[in-house]
Scaffold this motif. Structure first.
Motif, PDB file in Angstrom:
ATOM      1  N   ASN A  54      -7.012   0.020  -3.670  1.00 52.57           N
ATOM      2  CA  ASN A  54      -6.545  -0.261  -2.315  1.00 52.57           C
ATOM      3  C   ASN A  54      -7.763  -0.567  -1.460  1.00 52.57           C
ATOM      4  O   ASN A  54      -8.823   0.020  -1.641  1.00 52.57           O
ATOM      5  CB  ASN A  54      -5.790   0.945  -1.762  1.00 52.57           C
ATOM      6  CG  ASN A  54      -4.411   1.063  -2.369  1.00 52.57           C
ATOM      7  OD1 ASN A  54      -3.495   0.333  -2.009  1.00 52.57           O
ATOM      8  ND2 ASN A  54      -4.254   1.961  -3.325  1.00 52.57           N
ATOM      9  N   MET A  99      -6.850   3.983  -6.486  1.00 52.20           N
ATOM     10  CA  MET A  99      -7.693   4.552  -5.446  1.00 52.20           C
ATOM     11  C   MET A  99      -7.188   4.146  -4.082  1.00 52.20           C
ATOM     12  O   MET A  99      -7.061   2.972  -3.802  1.00 52.20           O
ATOM     13  CB  MET A  99      -9.135   4.060  -5.634  1.00 52.20           C
ATOM     14  CG  MET A  99     -10.195   5.004  -5.115  1.00 52.20           C
ATOM     15  SD  MET A  99     -10.019   5.531  -3.419  1.00 52.20           S
ATOM     16  CE  MET A  99     -10.139   3.935  -2.601  1.00 52.20           C
ATOM     17  N   GLY A 100      -6.881   5.133  -3.261  1.00 48.91           N
ATOM     18  CA  GLY A 100      -6.639   4.844  -1.854  1.00 48.91           C
ATOM     19  C   GLY A 100      -5.193   4.767  -1.421  1.00 48.91           C
ATOM     20  O   GLY A 100      -4.929   4.520  -0.241  1.00 48.91           O
ATOM     21  N   ASN A 101      -4.252   4.989  -2.333  1.00 47.57           N
ATOM     22  CA  ASN A 101      -2.877   5.016  -1.834  1.00 47.57           C
ATOM     23  C   ASN A 101      -2.660   6.288  -1.015  1.00 47.57           C
ATOM     24  O   ASN A 101      -3.473   7.199  -1.036  1.00 47.57           O
ATOM     25  CB  ASN A 101      -1.845   4.862  -2.972  1.00 47.57           C
ATOM     26  CG  ASN A 101      -1.917   5.959  -4.014  1.00 47.57           C
ATOM     27  OD1 ASN A 101      -2.989   6.458  -4.308  1.00 47.57           O
ATOM     28  ND2 ASN A 101      -0.793   6.321  -4.573  1.00 47.57           N
ATOM     29  N   ILE A 102      -1.562   6.312  -0.290  1.00 48.60           N
ATOM     30  CA  ILE A 102      -1.324   7.413   0.646  1.00 48.60           C
ATOM     31  C   ILE A 102      -1.357   8.759  -0.088  1.00 48.60           C
ATOM     32  O   ILE A 102      -0.814   8.883  -1.179  1.00 48.60           O
ATOM     33  CB  ILE A 102       0.042   7.212   1.329  1.00 48.60           C
ATOM     34  CG1 ILE A 102      -0.013   5.939   2.182  1.00 48.60           C
ATOM     35  CG2 ILE A 102       0.421   8.424   2.178  1.00 48.60           C
ATOM     36  CD1 ILE A 102       1.324   5.483   2.688  1.00 48.60           C
ATOM     37  N   ALA A 103      -2.006   9.739   0.537  1.00 45.81           N
ATOM     38  CA  ALA A 103      -2.060  11.083  -0.050  1.00 45.81           C
ATOM     39  C   ALA A 103      -1.497  12.064   0.974  1.00 45.81           C
ATOM     40  O   ALA A 103      -1.475  11.765   2.171  1.00 45.81           O
ATOM     41  CB  ALA A 103      -3.501  11.439  -0.389  1.00 45.81           C
ATOM     42  N   PRO A 104      -1.058  13.210   0.511  1.00 44.55           N
ATOM     43  CA  PRO A 104      -0.628  14.219   1.482  1.00 44.55           C
ATOM     44  C   PRO A 104      -1.769  14.537   2.446  1.00 44.55           C
ATOM     45  O   PRO A 104      -2.936  14.538   2.035  1.00 44.55           O
ATOM     46  CB  PRO A 104      -0.304  15.438   0.606  1.00 44.55           C
ATOM     47  CG  PRO A 104      -0.034  14.872  -0.752  1.00 44.55           C
ATOM     48  CD  PRO A 104      -0.894  13.656  -0.876  1.00 44.55           C
ATOM     49  N   GLN A 133       3.357   2.157  -3.313  1.00 41.28           N
ATOM     50  CA  GLN A 133       2.776   2.897  -4.443  1.00 41.28           C
ATOM     51  C   GLN A 133       3.190   4.366  -4.466  1.00 41.28           C
ATOM     52  O   GLN A 133       3.101   5.014  -5.497  1.00 41.28           O
ATOM     53  CB  GLN A 133       1.250   2.810  -4.390  1.00 41.28           C
ATOM     54  CG  GLN A 133       0.713   1.416  -4.564  1.00 41.28           C
ATOM     55  CD  GLN A 133      -0.726   1.311  -4.069  1.00 41.28           C
ATOM     56  OE1 GLN A 133      -1.572   2.116  -4.403  1.00 41.28           O
ATOM     57  NE2 GLN A 133      -0.996   0.304  -3.246  1.00 41.28           N
ATOM     58  N   GLY A 134       3.606   4.884  -3.323  1.00 43.86           N
ATOM     59  CA  GLY A 134       3.978   6.303  -3.269  1.00 43.86           C
ATOM     60  C   GLY A 134       2.774   7.174  -2.999  1.00 43.86           C
ATOM     61  O   GLY A 134       1.727   6.694  -2.567  1.00 43.86           O
ATOM     62  N   ILE A 135       2.934   8.455  -3.292  1.00 47.54           N
ATOM     63  CA  ILE A 135       1.971   9.442  -2.815  1.00 47.54           C
ATOM     64  C   ILE A 135       0.990   9.861  -3.916  1.00 47.54           C
ATOM     65  O   ILE A 135       1.393  10.262  -5.004  1.00 47.54           O
ATOM     66  CB  ILE A 135       2.726  10.700  -2.305  1.00 47.54           C
ATOM     67  CG1 ILE A 135       3.798  10.320  -1.263  1.00 47.54           C
ATOM     68  CG2 ILE A 135       1.757  11.736  -1.739  1.00 47.54           C
ATOM     69  CD1 ILE A 135       3.248   9.841   0.063  1.00 47.54           C
ATOM     70  N   ALA A 136      -0.313   9.778  -3.600  1.00 46.06           N
ATOM     71  CA  ALA A 136      -1.369  10.233  -4.527  1.00 46.06           C
ATOM     72  C   ALA A 136      -1.226  11.745  -4.758  1.00 46.06           C
ATOM     73  O   ALA A 136      -0.719  12.436  -3.880  1.00 46.06           O
ATOM     74  CB  ALA A 136      -2.736   9.917  -3.926  1.00 46.06           C
ATOM     75  N   ARG A 140      -0.291  10.691  -7.662  1.00 49.19           N
ATOM     76  CA  ARG A 140       0.509   9.834  -8.535  1.00 49.19           C
ATOM     77  C   ARG A 140       0.621   8.447  -7.935  1.00 49.19           C
ATOM     78  O   ARG A 140       0.231   8.219  -6.795  1.00 49.19           O
ATOM     79  CB  ARG A 140       1.907  10.434  -8.705  1.00 49.19           C
ATOM     80  CG  ARG A 140       1.895  11.709  -9.494  1.00 49.19           C
ATOM     81  CD  ARG A 140       3.218  12.437  -9.282  1.00 49.19           C
ATOM     82  NE  ARG A 140       3.071  13.852  -9.549  1.00 49.19           N
ATOM     83  CZ  ARG A 140       3.157  14.394 -10.761  1.00 49.19           C
ATOM     84  NH1 ARG A 140       3.406  13.637 -11.801  1.00 49.19           N
ATOM     85  NH2 ARG A 140       2.979  15.686 -10.936  1.00 49.19           N
ATOM     86  N   SER A 141       1.239   7.542  -8.709  1.00 45.97           N
ATOM     87  CA  SER A 141       1.501   6.214  -8.188  1.00 45.97           C
ATOM     88  C   SER A 141       2.779   5.698  -8.819  1.00 45.97           C
ATOM     89  O   SER A 141       3.036   5.939  -9.996  1.00 45.97           O
ATOM     90  CB  SER A 141       0.336   5.277  -8.516  1.00 45.97           C
ATOM     91  OG  SER A 141       0.749   3.936  -8.356  1.00 45.97           O
ATOM     92  N   SER A 144       0.853  -1.201   0.000  1.00 40.54           N
ATOM     93  CA  SER A 144       0.000   0.000   0.000  1.00 40.54           C
ATOM     94  C   SER A 144       0.882   1.242   0.000  1.00 40.54           C
ATOM     95  O   SER A 144       0.537   2.267  -0.572  1.00 40.54           O
ATOM     96  CB  SER A 144      -0.896   0.064   1.236  1.00 40.54           C
ATOM     97  OG  SER A 144      -1.247  -1.186   1.718  1.00 40.54           O
ATOM     98  N   VAL A 145       1.990   1.127   0.695  1.00 41.99           N
ATOM     99  CA  VAL A 145       2.881   2.279   0.861  1.00 41.99           C
ATOM    100  C   VAL A 145       3.806   2.431  -0.343  1.00 41.99           C
ATOM    101  O   VAL A 145       4.084   3.541  -0.795  1.00 41.99           O
ATOM    102  CB  VAL A 145       3.708   2.109   2.155  1.00 41.99           C
ATOM    103  CG1 VAL A 145       4.688   3.257   2.326  1.00 41.99           C
ATOM    104  CG2 VAL A 145       2.789   2.001   3.357  1.00 41.99           C
ATOM    105  N   TRP A 197     -14.664   3.128   4.317  1.00 38.04           N
ATOM    106  CA  TRP A 197     -13.803   3.059   3.120  1.00 38.04           C
ATOM    107  C   TRP A 197     -14.620   3.368   1.859  1.00 38.04           C
ATOM    108  O   TRP A 197     -14.174   4.098   0.973  1.00 38.04           O
ATOM    109  CB  TRP A 197     -13.141   1.678   3.038  1.00 38.04           C
ATOM    110  CG  TRP A 197     -11.991   1.629   2.081  1.00 38.04           C
ATOM    111  CD1 TRP A 197     -12.049   1.267   0.765  1.00 38.04           C
ATOM    112  CD2 TRP A 197     -10.620   1.962   2.341  1.00 38.04           C
ATOM    113  NE1 TRP A 197     -10.801   1.349   0.200  1.00 38.04           N
ATOM    114  CE2 TRP A 197      -9.898   1.768   1.145  1.00 38.04           C
ATOM    115  CE3 TRP A 197      -9.927   2.390   3.485  1.00 38.04           C
ATOM    116  CZ2 TRP A 197      -8.523   1.994   1.038  1.00 38.04           C
ATOM    117  CZ3 TRP A 197      -8.557   2.619   3.388  1.00 38.04           C
ATOM    118  CH2 TRP A 197      -7.872   2.429   2.170  1.00 38.04           C
ATOM    119  N   ILE A 215       3.449   2.665  -9.260  1.00 46.08           N
ATOM    120  CA  ILE A 215       3.211   1.358  -9.891  1.00 46.08           C
ATOM    121  C   ILE A 215       2.295   1.558 -11.081  1.00 46.08           C
ATOM    122  O   ILE A 215       1.226   2.161 -10.946  1.00 46.08           O
ATOM    123  CB  ILE A 215       2.563   0.383  -8.891  1.00 46.08           C
ATOM    124  CG1 ILE A 215       3.504   0.186  -7.699  1.00 46.08           C
ATOM    125  CG2 ILE A 215       2.257  -0.954  -9.556  1.00 46.08           C
ATOM    126  CD1 ILE A 215       2.881  -0.580  -6.565  1.00 46.08           C
TER     127      ILE A 215
END
Ligand SMILES: Cc1ncc(C[n+]2csc(CCOP(=O)(O)OP(=O)(O)O)c2C)c(N)n1
Ligand code: SF4
Lengths: 314, 404
Positions: free
Chosen positions: A68, B207-212, A54-57, A59-60, A51-52, B93, A62
């Motif tokens: 997720n 959808m749902g990966n870490i965001a600031p 993938q980096g920061i939205a 963007r991704s 989950s981590v 979620w 992968i």
């Protein structure tokens, strides 16, 4: 199925900005997954390192569409996605769950078992780094005997839960074990699984330099040693037939195996037991029990109809 | 249009069929079970062309319909009580993902002890999650609301999942005549599914990966804004449904005999019927009282309530759910809405765990409240209407128990 690595598409799957540690086995595995499947798939990823990574939205890191999902719901969300695609006439989209050993064998196990029993048409890949790495190396039911984790400071007292065997017992279409140490073997298994309709399970051993405490340059090598020591046999179970993968067959013979100490001594998580012969013996006995099980499986699920009839579906 | 005698649960199933849902997934729990049974039957008989995923738990049921919806399918689930609590993580979620979905919640008390009878703790436990939450009073409304839920949830101004509550047994297992709209009419009214994104090979959506943190914060902000927008959509849908199908309910709230009322009962769910009966009787005695039935708890109908209640002499709130350590849940919503108006206000906690209250008791409580107010405006956040068996043996305010 043989795979020629030179003929595999070179399209980038992992982008700069992905947040994996150096030597991460999960990104290695993902790269091979993309090589095997091409473009027509979506990933479902429950909580875990991936989950981590993938980096920061927005963007991704992968290059794949990803849903997720909460920790316990990898298999069920994927089963729903597959049904969703089918119900709107998109039967060809492959839905792949990419879950850690915790997301598979512990908290996500109920959903996994449910999807397997229903024979939902998904490919479930357990990326087994033998602990909860994302939360900082806590033991899971797939952590092996003796391994240090931050919740087993003196070494885990229980052996690793054998999830692939449990999946075979579900009578699903396809179960295989693989290791990031043998990319072409893994790719071939993913390719084969994607041709099968119904529930497919691949258990990918993923040595983690951070959690296992080894030099990040050694991920592939440790992934191979796990197989060569006999600790992690590579095999396939397909439609009631069980067979060892060609490159693992020779380790059936104990004299061909690399002594397990060669594997253990590279990893800081075993540091406390390296000089304890009785502990090493326990691990050696475990290897014996694993191969005893393989022997049983080979006999039970051999291609001969008679034997299969005799044993039913285990 | 056909009129059939249906239980509330079958009314849900007929609405799901009319909405041409693609994927259904649910797990049995009393009193929800007959919804999933009926839908299974419809699917197996070929009356409804949908996939049914017979999951092993509610956590999986909601995850499965959420997965289906993310792939672009119209999806539906239903549950009650412990099933809903077990889903809770996925409830959040799904809302945070802005994926339109519809779920029926057959309201039921939460254990221990095990109890299958109605109260509203289960559905109100979800109120902060970002789902649109509506509760019906009777079976016809159950069908209409469920059908409307698809339109509301899939409206681009909303894009939030929606729960439709119906009271366990009182509606779910009790039959009443229900108008079933014509399929063609529904088809012309309910557009094909719309959603903000789909996760598919060509969409490249993650959808749902870490965001600031700031972006996550703004996602919450955007949900809050959509909740506000939903108020208008709900009123619109209610109005147009009335024009096409002949039934409107007042949108966010239903007003019963409110016009010249000075006192108001605020209540939600099937026992609003009892409150209306009580009001009918009191009106015969020229008591100026009306019923404000909360149809939507989320978004909370603040503006509408202010419009109706700002001239009131007194407001009496009936709650079938309590926030432990505080007050009845609707009471706290009403109180914050009416602040700082100087209106006499009282909250009654009653009917928990399925304990019956009935019109005559409601009538008595209204009269008592009016009398108290006439002696000077009161502010009484919680009084409990104790079960007959225990009344008189315990004080009606739990606060006084310590005093004793
Ligand atoms: C319900 C729930 N409980 C706990 C967590 C915290 N959590 C996130 S990832 C994780 C461990 C993941 O371990 P594993 O599945 O083995 O994957 P890995 O991180 O090793 O890849 C935990 C405990 C969570 N996200 N959700
Ligand atoms: S902790 Fe291990 S599995 Fe997780 S990202 Fe780092 S290397 Fe990869």
């Amino acid at each position: 199925m043989t795979v020629n690595i030179k003929r595999i598409p070179k399209k980038k799957f992992l982008m700069p900005g992905n947040a994996a540690c150096p030597g991460c086995p999960e990104t290695m595995g993902m790269r091979y997954l993309k090589m095997a499947l091409g473009d027509n798939f979506v990933m479902v990823i429950p909580a875990g390192c991936s989950s981590v990574i993938q980096g920061i939205a927005p963007r991704s890191g992968i290059y794949a569409p990803i849903l997720n999902i909460v920790f316990a719901a990898g298999a069920s969300a994927a089963a729903g996605m597959k049904a969703g695609f089918e119900s709107i006439g998109r039967k060809d989209v492959e839905v792949v769950v990419w879950a850690g050993d915790g997301g598979t064998g512990d908290i996500g196990f109920q959903a996994l078992s449910g999807a397997a029993e229903r024979d939902d048409d998904i490919l479930y890949i357990c990326v087994d780094n033998e602990a909860y790495m994302n939360t900082g190396i806590q033991r899971s039911s797939l952590t092996p005997y003796g391994a240090w984790t931050t919740t087993t400071w003196t070494g885990k007292r229980e052996h690793k839960k054998n999830i692939p065997l449990i999946m075979i017992a579900h009578g699903v279409k396809y179960v295989a074990t693989a290791s990031v140490g043998y990319p072409t073997d893994f790719i071939a298994k993913v390719k084969k699984a994607s041709q099968i309709r119904g529930f497919k399970y691949i258990h990918l051993l993923a040595p983690c330099p951070v959690g296992w405490r080894f030099d990040p340059a050694l991920t592939g090598e440790i992934g191979q040693l796990a197989v060569k020591t006999g600790l992690f046999p590579l095999y396939e179970y397909e439609n009631g037939k069980f067979q060892l993968s060609p490159l693992a067959r020779r380790y059936k013979d104990p004299s061909k195996r690399v002594p397990v100490i060669e594997y253990l001594k590279l990893q800081g998580r075993y540091k406390h037991l390296i000089n304890k012969p009785e502990e090493i013996k326990k691990i050696e006995e475990y290897i014996e029990s694993i191969w005893y099980m393989i022997d049983v499986l080979e006999k039970a699920f051999n291609p001969k109809e008679e034997a299969r009839k005799l044993l039913g579906s285990l | 249009m056909v009129v059939k005698t249906l239980t509330g649960n079958y009314a849900v199933a007929y609405a799901v069929k009319l909405a041409r849902v693609n994927v259904v997934s649910a797990y049995p729990i009393t009193p929800q079970t007959t919804i999933v049974e009926k839908l299974s039957e419809m699917i197996e008989k070929g009356e409804l062309n949908a996939r049914m995923i017979r999951v092993e738990s509610e956590h999986s049921a909601l995850a499965a319909v959420y997965g289906a919806a993310s792939a672009g399918a119209r999806a539906f689930t239903a549950t009650s009580s412990h099933g809903l609590l077990y889903m809770h993580e996925v409830v959040w979620w799904a809302a945070g993902s802005r994926i339109p979905l519809v779920m029926a919640v057959v309201t039921r008390a939460i254990g221990p002890p095990w109890n299958i009878h109605v109260d509203h703790q289960d559905i109100l436990d979800q109120r902060d999650s970002g789902w649109i939450i509506a509760v019906a009073q009777e079976n016809q409304e159950v069908l209409d609301l469920t059908l409307q839920a698809f339109k509301i949830s899939e409206d681009p101004r909303v894009y939030l999942p929606m729960m439709v509550g119906l009271d366990g047994f009182i509606l779910s297992h009790t039959t009443a005549p229900v108008d079933i709209p014509d399929q063609e009419l529904v088809d012309s009214w309910l557009p094909p599914r719309r959603q903000p994104y789909i996760i598919a090979p060509e969409s490249e959506v993650v959808m749902g990966n870490i965001a600031p943190d700031e972006d996550h914060f703004m996602m919450r902000y955007s949900m809050a804004a959509s909740m506000e927008a939903a108020k208008k959509v709900i009123e619109e849908v209610d109005r147009e449904y009335g024009e096409i199908f002949g039934r409107s309910y007042g949108g966010l709230v239903e007003c019963y005999k409110c016009e010249d009322a000075e006192y108001f009962v605020v209540i939600m769910g099937s026992w609003a019927g009892d409150a209306k009966k009580a009001v009918d009787t009191l009106r015969e005695q020229n008591v100026p009282v009306g019923v404000v039935r909360i149809r939507f708890v989320r978004p909370w109908p603040r503006e509408k309530l202010l419009e109706i209640l700002s001239g009131a002499k007194g407001v009496l709130v009936f709650d079938r759910a309590v926030s432990m350590g505080s007050t009845g849940i609707l009471f706290s919503e009403v109180a914050q809405t009416l602040y700082p108006l100087n209106i006499s206000l009282k909250g009654l906690v009653a009917g928990l765990a399925g304990v019956d209250v009935g019109p005559s008791r409601i009538e008595a409580e209204i009269l008592k409240f009016i009398k108290q107010t006439e002696e000077g405006a009161i502010y009484t956040p919680t009084e409990w209407i104790l079960p007959e068996k225990y009344a008189g043996r315990y004080p009606s305010s739990p606060k006084e128990v310590i005093a004793k």
